[in-house]
Motif scaffolding. Structure first.
Motif, PDB file in Angstrom:
ATOM      1  N   SER A 101     -10.821  -5.304  16.799  1.00 34.08           N
ATOM      2  CA  SER A 101      -9.721  -4.526  16.222  1.00 34.08           C
ATOM      3  C   SER A 101      -9.827  -3.055  16.608  1.00 34.08           C
ATOM      4  CB  SER A 101      -9.744  -4.645  14.692  1.00 34.08           C
ATOM      5  OG  SER A 101     -10.939  -4.100  14.163  1.00 34.08           O
ATOM      6  N   ALA A 143      -8.880 -11.586  17.583  1.00 39.04           N
ATOM      7  CA  ALA A 143      -8.460 -10.228  17.234  1.00 39.04           C
ATOM      8  C   ALA A 143      -7.855 -10.149  15.848  1.00 39.04           C
ATOM      9  CB  ALA A 143      -7.447  -9.712  18.258  1.00 39.04           C
ATOM     10  N   TRP A 167       0.063  -8.161  13.653  1.00 38.73           N
ATOM     11  CA  TRP A 167      -0.354  -9.481  13.171  1.00 38.73           C
ATOM     12  C   TRP A 167       0.564 -10.560  13.746  1.00 38.73           C
ATOM     13  CZ3 TRP A 167      -4.492 -11.595  11.984  1.00 38.73           C
ATOM     14  CH2 TRP A 167      -5.406 -11.139  11.039  1.00 38.73           C
ATOM     15  N   ILE A 170      -0.277 -11.126  17.443  1.00 41.96           N
ATOM     16  CA  ILE A 170      -1.568 -11.785  17.621  1.00 41.96           C
ATOM     17  C   ILE A 170      -1.464 -13.274  17.309  1.00 41.96           C
ATOM     18  CG2 ILE A 170      -3.889 -11.998  16.620  1.00 41.96           C
ATOM     19  CD1 ILE A 170      -3.882  -8.920  16.349  1.00 41.96           C
ATOM     20  N   SER A 174      -1.725 -16.382  19.934  1.00 37.29           N
ATOM     21  CA  SER A 174      -2.903 -17.222  19.700  1.00 37.29           C
ATOM     22  C   SER A 174      -2.546 -18.656  19.336  1.00 37.29           C
ATOM     23  CB  SER A 174      -3.763 -16.608  18.594  1.00 37.29           C
ATOM     24  OG  SER A 174      -4.199 -15.317  18.955  1.00 37.29           O
ATOM     25  N   PHE A 335      -5.981  -9.415  25.230  1.00 40.90           N
ATOM     26  CA  PHE A 335      -4.587  -9.820  25.356  1.00 40.90           C
ATOM     27  C   PHE A 335      -4.018  -9.472  26.722  1.00 40.90           C
ATOM     28  CE2 PHE A 335      -5.377 -10.013  20.923  1.00 40.90           C
ATOM     29  CZ  PHE A 335      -4.550 -11.013  20.454  1.00 40.90           C
TER      30      PHE A 335
END
Length: 407
Positions: A101, A143, A167, A170, A174, A335
């Motif tokens: 992070s 992450a 969020w 991510i 993911s 990423f």
């Protein structure tokens, strides 16, 4: 973000990520940004059967203070208890989870040369322990959104809005869907099929070319194979080292790289950004490196040790990957490397060699797997990138055409 969704993500990391065995120890590395999510991951590790979970907290501002106030000798010193901790890792082979992070600019202004010398000193002491761990344990990098990172990605939003937006990105990238475990099983099967085709050629050299000036050839190790998605450790445990992951990759032959490569995205390295840069290779080694921003850091990176100026990885990612299609520049290698084809300077992957468990580290090095204290990915994929494979039988096979798979 809904707790049920975050819980599903935490479960994915514990079960598909490191794939904890009953009674196994787990080490979690995390910044201070998302303590509630870290707690969820710990809970899910125990639910997956972990016997013990340890959280090692890190904090960039403290690292800056250490570099500023400690001597180079102190920065590079490894305490006896630290060596004993690594010996414990060798004896117990705990799973390792890295929750990333960090602020992309979090170490801006740090004394680069001093920090590098400290890390070089520690590496000399810890390398024998790390060598004994190679390929034997499960690990996963995932992450969570820190406030500073979120604001870097979404500067026009409030801190709370930026964290929520990050969020969402991510979790989407993911593959945290209604059934993330099945989504990852399907994804791993797709990546395995790509590897099977590439391994069938087999490839002697790859030639990259793009309109931005990239014109580059890299040689392959005859015993190397393409990998992607889930991996299996020497102890027989399957795990997913990166969440997310869109790449198939291989470790190239050390000393077999010629030409110029232009980065297509900024690189976040040591809490600082390197932007608009290019490197030139001769005899496999970086002999020239320039950047519009962060050039000193770039040159420090390739001088970290003898192997830092050589390649450790070639990775293929189509330009229309889910991360690229998100339209987000993450300023985070986990990423951004999965949004574009990339290369890595530094350490190669021993598991890129077929049946690598049969060989010693020296034998793998002699085959051409690069050794270094660093492994730094930088993105080179563009919409017009083309990659041709010169195969062992003398034929030329297109691998990438206009940024996407050519097969």
């Amino acid at each position: 973000m809904k707790k049920t969704v975050l819980r599903s993500y935490a479960r994915l990391i514990a079960r598909a990520g490191v794939n904890i065995e009953k009674g196994q120890e787990v080490i979690i590395m995390a910044e201070l940004d998302q303590p509630e999510f870290v707690k969820m991951v710990v809970e899910e590790c125990y639910r997956a059967g972990a016997g013990k979970v340890i959280v090692d907290w890190t904090y960039q501002p403290l690292e800056k203070l250490h570099v500023r106030h400690q001597s180079v000798k102190t920065l590079g010193h490894v305490e006896k208890w630290e060596e004993e901790k690594f010996q414990h890792y060798i004896d117990k082979l705990p799973c390792r989870i890295y929750l990333d992070s960090e602020d992309p600019d979090g170490l801006k202004g740090v004394n680069i040369a001093k920090m590098a010398k400290g890390r070089q000193g520690r590496y000399k002491v810890l390398k024998p322990y790390r060598d004994q761990l190679e390929g034997k344990y499960q690990w996963c990098i995932a992450a969570v959104p820190g406030k500073a990172w979120a604001k870097k990605v979404f500067p026009h939003l409030t801190p709370a809005q930026a964290v929520e937006k990050l969020w969402e990105a991510i979790l989407s990238c993911s593959r945290v869907t209604d059934d993330p475990m099945q989504a990852w099983a399907d994804h791993n099967a797709n990546l395995a099929a790509k590897c099977e085709y590439l391994n069938s050629l087999p490839i002697k050299e790859l030639h990259y070319h793009a309109a931005n000036g990239t014109d580059f050839t890299v040689g392959m190790i005859p015993q190397a194979v393409w990998r992607g998605g889930s991996e299996t450790s020497l102890t027989g445990h399957t795990f997913n080292p990166n969440i997310p992951s869109e790449e198939v990759f291989i470790s190239p032959m050390k000393g077999k790289a010629e030409g110029v490569v232009h980065a297509s995205m900024p690189l976040s390295y040591e809490g600082q950004l390197i932007e608009n840069f290019w490197v030139r290779f001769e005899g496999g080694k970086v002999v020239e490196a320039h950047a519009e921003k962060g050039e000193e850091l770039l040159k420090q990176m390739v001088a970290m040790d003898e192997g830092a100026a050589y390649l450790g990885e070639c990775a293929l990612v189509p330009y229309d990957s889910p991360i690229r299609n998100s339209g987000i520049l993450f300023f985070n290698t986990l990423f951004d490397e999965n949004a574009a084809c990339h290369l890595a300077l530094g350490r190669g992957f021993i598991d890129s060699i077929d049946d690598y468990g049969k060989y010693s580290l020296k034998e793998l090095s002699d085959m051409g797997v690069n050794e270094s204290m660093i492994h730094v990915d930088f993105m080179i994929g563009t919409q017009d990138l083309c990659i041709d494979a010169l195969c062992e039988d003398g034929s030329t096979v297109p691998v990438f055409a206009n940024g996407g798979w050519a097969f």
